[in-house]
Design a protein around this motif. Structure first.
Motif, short mmCIF file in Angstrom:
data_model
loop_
_atom_site.label_atom_id
_atom_site.label_comp_id
_atom_site.label_asym_id
_atom_site.label_seq_id
_atom_site.Cartn_x
_atom_site.Cartn_y
_atom_site.Cartn_z
N ILE A 76 1.37 7.42 -6.37
CA ILE A 76 1.62 5.98 -6.33
C ILE A 76 0.34 5.26 -6.78
CG2 ILE A 76 3.29 6.18 -4.45
CD1 ILE A 76 1.04 4.90 -2.66
N ALA A 77 0.46 3.96 -6.97
CA ALA A 77 -0.70 3.14 -7.36
C ALA A 77 -1.72 3.14 -6.23
CB ALA A 77 -0.24 1.72 -7.66
N PRO A 78 -2.98 2.85 -6.53
CA PRO A 78 -3.99 2.77 -5.46
C PRO A 78 -3.54 1.82 -4.36
CG PRO A 78 -5.05 2.68 -7.60
CD PRO A 78 -3.57 2.60 -7.85
N THR A 79 -3.82 2.20 -3.11
CA THR A 79 -3.38 1.41 -1.96
C THR A 79 -4.57 1.04 -1.09
OG1 THR A 79 -1.78 1.35 -0.16
CG2 THR A 79 -2.88 3.42 -0.52
N THR A 80 -4.45 -0.09 -0.38
CA THR A 80 -5.51 -0.58 0.49
C THR A 80 -5.21 -0.18 1.93
OG1 THR A 80 -5.83 -2.46 -0.98
CG2 THR A 80 -6.77 -2.64 1.23
N LEU A 81 -6.21 0.37 2.62
CA LEU A 81 -6.04 0.84 4.00
C LEU A 81 -6.55 -0.20 4.99
CD1 LEU A 81 -7.42 4.46 3.53
CD2 LEU A 81 -5.03 3.72 3.46
N TYR A 82 -6.06 -0.11 6.24
CA TYR A 82 -6.59 -0.95 7.33
C TYR A 82 -8.02 -0.55 7.65
CZ TYR A 82 -2.00 -2.78 8.66
OH TYR A 82 -0.80 -3.42 8.68
N VAL A 133 -9.80 1.04 -0.77
CA VAL A 133 -8.73 1.35 -1.71
C VAL A 133 -8.80 2.84 -2.02
CG1 VAL A 133 -7.79 0.92 -4.00
CG2 VAL A 133 -8.76 -0.95 -2.66
N VAL A 134 -7.65 3.54 -1.89
CA VAL A 134 -7.59 4.98 -2.14
C VAL A 134 -6.39 5.31 -3.03
CG1 VAL A 134 -8.69 5.62 0.05
CG2 VAL A 134 -6.22 5.45 -0.07
N ASP A 135 -6.47 6.46 -3.68
CA ASP A 135 -5.33 7.01 -4.40
C ASP A 135 -5.50 8.53 -4.46
OD1 ASP A 135 -7.13 7.63 -6.44
OD2 ASP A 135 -6.09 6.49 -7.98
#
Length: 152
Positions: A76-82, A133-135
């Motif tokens: 998936i596209a890079p996502t932002t974590l809490y 931000v991780v992927d």
């Protein structure tokens, strides 16, 4: 000398009285009265701010966050974590490499860990800062599912 001591004592008394007597006016709110400096929970529908109480606590993020970084070998596209403590798990039908990456300040993605075999101990623990931000980058894999789960 006696006059100087009396003036000093009066100044000290005035200072302590004004500091102790400092209060703030109360303001009306839908569920009672609150000081203007009190924290409140704003409701955009009613446009009122309800004072924080046990009945209306401050909103908090969900206790657990689970992010699917890849499903059926499709990242998936890079996502932002809490932010916080996370467990990284992956399972593939055939392995090449599964690389967990994070975004650096310059915007590039940097590899944090690379897996070439399945997890046998329940995953790998990582800590991430707020809004990291991780992927995941999959190379030579088939049937890969990758998950990053926040530990409450």
């Amino acid at each position: 000398m006696r006059t100087l001591l009396w003036v000093g004592a009066m100044a000290l008394a005035c200072l302590s009285t004004s500091a102790a007597a400092q209060t703030f006016p109360l303001s009306a709110s839908p569920e009672g009265w609150a000081r203007p400096t009190s924290p409140c929970v704003y409701d955009p529908l009613t446009r009122f701010c309800t004072p924080v109480s046990t009945a209306t606590p401050l909103p908090v993020a969900g206790r657990q966050e689970s992010v699917a970084l890849a499903t059926a070998n499709t990242p998936i596209a890079p996502t932002t974590l809490y932010g916080g403590n996370y467990i990284f798990t992956q399972a593939c039908t055939a392995y090449g490499s599964v690389a967990l990456r994070y975004r650096a300040p310059d915007g590039s993605m940097i590899t944090l860990a690379t897996k070439v075999v399945g997890d046998t101990g329940g995953g790998t623990a990582f800590q991430f800062g707020t809004s990291q931000v991780v992927d995941v980058l999959l190379t030579g894999t088939t049937g890969c599912n990758v998950t990053l789960s926040r530990i409450p």
